[in-house]
Motif scaffolding. Structure first.
Motif, PDB file in Angstrom:
ATOM      1  N   ARG A  36      14.505   0.039  28.190  1.00 23.00           N
ATOM      2  CA  ARG A  36      14.273   0.601  29.217  1.00 23.00           C
ATOM      3  C   ARG A  36      13.891   2.085  28.966  1.00 23.00           C
ATOM      4  N   LEU A  37      12.594   2.276  29.778  1.00 23.72           N
ATOM      5  CA  LEU A  37      12.078   3.724  29.457  1.00 23.72           C
ATOM      6  C   LEU A  37      12.761   4.486  30.776  1.00 23.72           C
ATOM      7  N   SER A  38      13.057   5.711  30.377  1.00 20.25           N
ATOM      8  CA  SER A  38      13.992   6.351  31.401  1.00 20.25           C
ATOM      9  C   SER A  38      13.298   7.928  31.556  1.00 20.25           C
ATOM     10  N   VAL A  39      12.266   8.281  30.919  1.00 18.42           N
ATOM     11  CA  VAL A  39      11.859   9.531  30.915  1.00 18.42           C
ATOM     12  C   VAL A  39      10.576   9.508  32.010  1.00 18.42           C
ATOM     13  N   PRO A  40      10.573   9.762  33.172  1.00 14.54           N
ATOM     14  CA  PRO A  40       9.469   9.917  33.855  1.00 14.54           C
ATOM     15  C   PRO A  40       8.074  10.664  33.336  1.00 14.54           C
ATOM     16  N   GLY A  41       6.847  10.009  33.645  1.00 15.77           N
ATOM     17  CA  GLY A  41       5.678  10.525  33.059  1.00 15.77           C
ATOM     18  C   GLY A  41       4.935  11.758  33.813  1.00 15.77           C
ATOM     19  N   GLU A  88       2.076  11.760  34.970  1.00 17.71           N
ATOM     20  CA  GLU A  88       0.958  11.319  35.704  1.00 17.71           C
ATOM     21  C   GLU A  88       1.446  11.163  37.081  1.00 17.71           C
ATOM     22  N   MET A  89       2.841  10.932  37.096  1.00 16.29           N
ATOM     23  CA  MET A  89       3.581  10.523  38.285  1.00 16.29           C
ATOM     24  C   MET A  89       3.635  11.722  39.185  1.00 16.29           C
ATOM     25  N   VAL A  90       3.456  12.995  38.674  1.00 19.01           N
ATOM     26  CA  VAL A  90       3.257  14.090  39.726  1.00 19.01           C
ATOM     27  C   VAL A  90       2.213  14.637  39.568  1.00 19.01           C
ATOM     28  N   GLY A  91       1.103  13.964  39.086  1.00 19.42           N
ATOM     29  CA  GLY A  91      -0.386  14.409  39.174  1.00 19.42           C
ATOM     30  C   GLY A  91      -0.704  15.169  38.113  1.00 19.42           C
ATOM     31  N   SER A  92      -0.115  15.227  36.990  1.00 20.01           N
ATOM     32  CA  SER A  92      -0.510  15.907  35.744  1.00 20.01           C
ATOM     33  C   SER A  92      -1.003  14.623  34.766  1.00 20.01           C
ATOM     34  N   THR A  93      -1.176  14.738  33.454  1.00 21.46           N
ATOM     35  CA  THR A  93      -1.399  13.934  32.425  1.00 21.46           C
ATOM     36  C   THR A  93      -0.927  14.366  30.977  1.00 21.46           C
ATOM     37  N   GLU A  94      -0.602  13.400  30.377  1.00 21.96           N
ATOM     38  CA  GLU A  94       0.238  13.616  29.153  1.00 21.96           C
ATOM     39  C   GLU A  94      -0.362  12.330  28.064  1.00 21.96           C
ATOM     40  N   GLY A 138       7.105   9.757  29.635  1.00 27.25           N
ATOM     41  CA  GLY A 138       6.215   8.663  30.217  1.00 27.25           C
ATOM     42  C   GLY A 138       6.087   7.699  29.582  1.00 27.25           C
ATOM     43  N   ASP A 139       4.961   7.118  29.660  1.00 29.24           N
ATOM     44  CA  ASP A 139       4.636   5.707  28.977  1.00 29.24           C
ATOM     45  C   ASP A 139       4.560   6.144  27.474  1.00 29.24           C
ATOM     46  N   LEU A 140       4.443   4.906  26.756  1.00 30.69           N
ATOM     47  CA  LEU A 140       4.423   4.718  25.142  1.00 30.69           C
ATOM     48  C   LEU A 140       2.969   4.827  25.041  1.00 30.69           C
ATOM     49  N   ASP A 141       2.483   5.920  24.083  1.00 31.27           N
ATOM     50  CA  ASP A 141       1.179   6.255  23.665  1.00 31.27           C
ATOM     51  C   ASP A 141       0.857   5.458  22.377  1.00 31.27           C
ATOM     52  N   ILE A 142       0.030   4.742  22.199  1.00 27.69           N
ATOM     53  CA  ILE A 142      -0.105   4.233  20.746  1.00 27.69           C
ATOM     54  C   ILE A 142      -1.709   4.323  20.364  1.00 27.69           C
ATOM     55  N   GLY A 143      -1.903   4.629  19.188  1.00 29.00           N
ATOM     56  CA  GLY A 143      -3.190   4.830  18.615  1.00 29.00           C
ATOM     57  C   GLY A 143      -3.898   5.973  18.736  1.00 29.00           C
ATOM     58  N   LEU A 144      -3.050   7.129  18.986  1.00 26.24           N
ATOM     59  CA  LEU A 144      -3.593   8.461  19.165  1.00 26.24           C
ATOM     60  C   LEU A 144      -4.181   8.987  17.551  1.00 26.24           C
ATOM     61  N   ASN A 186      10.560   1.067  34.423  1.00 22.52           N
ATOM     62  CA  ASN A 186      11.598   1.514  35.179  1.00 22.52           C
ATOM     63  C   ASN A 186      11.115   2.242  36.251  1.00 22.52           C
ATOM     64  N   ASP A 187       9.676   1.860  36.566  1.00 25.53           N
ATOM     65  CA  ASP A 187       8.862   2.498  37.647  1.00 25.53           C
ATOM     66  C   ASP A 187       8.596   3.885  37.692  1.00 25.53           C
ATOM     67  N   HIS A 188       8.870   4.462  36.409  1.00 26.41           N
ATOM     68  CA  HIS A 188       8.683   5.909  36.123  1.00 26.41           C
ATOM     69  C   HIS A 188       7.343   6.202  35.601  1.00 26.41           C
ATOM     70  N   ASP A 189       6.436   5.174  35.122  1.00 26.88           N
ATOM     71  CA  ASP A 189       5.297   5.620  34.568  1.00 26.88           C
ATOM     72  C   ASP A 189       4.761   4.111  34.224  1.00 26.88           C
ATOM     73  N   ARG A 190       3.372   3.952  33.802  1.00 23.59           N
ATOM     74  CA  ARG A 190       2.904   2.657  33.125  1.00 23.59           C
ATOM     75  C   ARG A 190       3.802   2.454  31.971  1.00 23.59           C
ATOM     76  N   VAL A 191       3.852   1.369  31.360  1.00 23.39           N
ATOM     77  CA  VAL A 191       4.542   1.064  30.057  1.00 23.39           C
ATOM     78  C   VAL A 191       3.840   1.558  28.663  1.00 23.39           C
ATOM     79  N   PHE A 192       2.865   0.735  28.559  1.00 21.40           N
ATOM     80  CA  PHE A 192       2.111   1.395  27.337  1.00 21.40           C
ATOM     81  C   PHE A 192       0.549   1.808  27.770  1.00 21.40           C
ATOM     82  N   GLN A 193       0.208   2.518  26.817  1.00 23.86           N
ATOM     83  CA  GLN A 193      -1.421   3.130  26.637  1.00 23.86           C
ATOM     84  C   GLN A 193      -1.563   3.092  25.382  1.00 23.86           C
ATOM     85  N   VAL A 194      -3.042   2.367  25.317  1.00 30.33           N
ATOM     86  CA  VAL A 194      -3.402   2.035  23.942  1.00 30.33           C
ATOM     87  C   VAL A 194      -5.013   2.848  23.957  1.00 30.33           C
TER      88      VAL A 194
END
Length: 195
Positions: free
Chosen positions: A97-102, A104-110, A116-122, A142-150
């Motif tokens: 379970r992801l527990s760290v809000p992203g 993006e949910m507050v209008g920014s990006t990371e 937030g989401d789990l970033d893969i392939g950077l 956990n409705d905090h952010d998307r789950v994965f970003q590839v």
């Protein structure tokens, strides 16, 4: 056999012998010793199912977030095994379970995998497989952010996973796969996610 009387080098054994310059012999020896071959893949097994903010925590465990970072950078993040080439992240039975809000949910990006989401392939380019347990593994956003970003050139395979409860302001509530990226889903599903 190195060197020869005329200053060249001769490398070889048995019936096949090749005369080479010093550089040629060094390259031949490097291939023979495996120095020029790609790194062998490692299996990285997260030992906890909870999530932690940031990647600078050195508390003796290996979260899914840290395992992805180890694979992407070919490093050993916290207590995770070092990534090396085409890695496999092997998950245990149960729910991660992801527990760290992203942001993006507050209008920014990371996009650095710290929150937030789990970033893969950077950073990686070798294939990555994330494999769930044969009796069931869920990765819950956990409705905090998307789950994965590839991202990028690293092909990712999600195998035997249920990816659920992702939420994003824009693309891909469960999994967002960028145009130049590649993701495969093998016996996996994305459920209850919105964007």
């Amino acid at each position: 056999r190195c060197p020869t009387r005329d200053g060249g080098l001769e490398c070889g054994s048995g019936r096949m012998t090749t005369r080479l310059t010093t550089v040629g012999c060094a390259v031949s020896l490097a291939f023979a010793l495996g120095a020029a071959s790609p790194a062998a893949a490692n299996t990285i097994v997260p030992d906890v199912r909870f999530d932690e903010p940031g990647l600078d925590t050195d508390n003796g465990n290996c979260t899914l977030r840290e395992a992805i970072e180890s694979a992407d950078h070919d490093v050993s993040e916290d207590d995770c095994r070092r990534g090396s080439g085409a890695d496999v992240i092997k998950l245990r039975r149960g729910t991660y379970r992801l527990s760290v809000p992203g942001a993006e949910m507050v209008g920014s990006t990371e996009i650095d995998n710290r929150i937030g989401d789990l970033d893969i392939g950077l950073f990686g380019s070798s294939p990555l497989r994330i494999v769930g347990h044969r009796r069931g593994t869920t990765v819950d956003g956990n409705d905090h952010d998307r789950v994965f970003q590839v991202f990028g050139a690293r092909p990712v395979t999600f195998e035997r996973l249920t990816i659920t409860d992702g939420q994003a302001v824009n693309l891909g509530g469960g999994v967002n796969v960028y145009e130049d990226a590649e993701a495969r889903f093998v016996r996996s599903s994305v459920t209850d996610s919105t964007a």
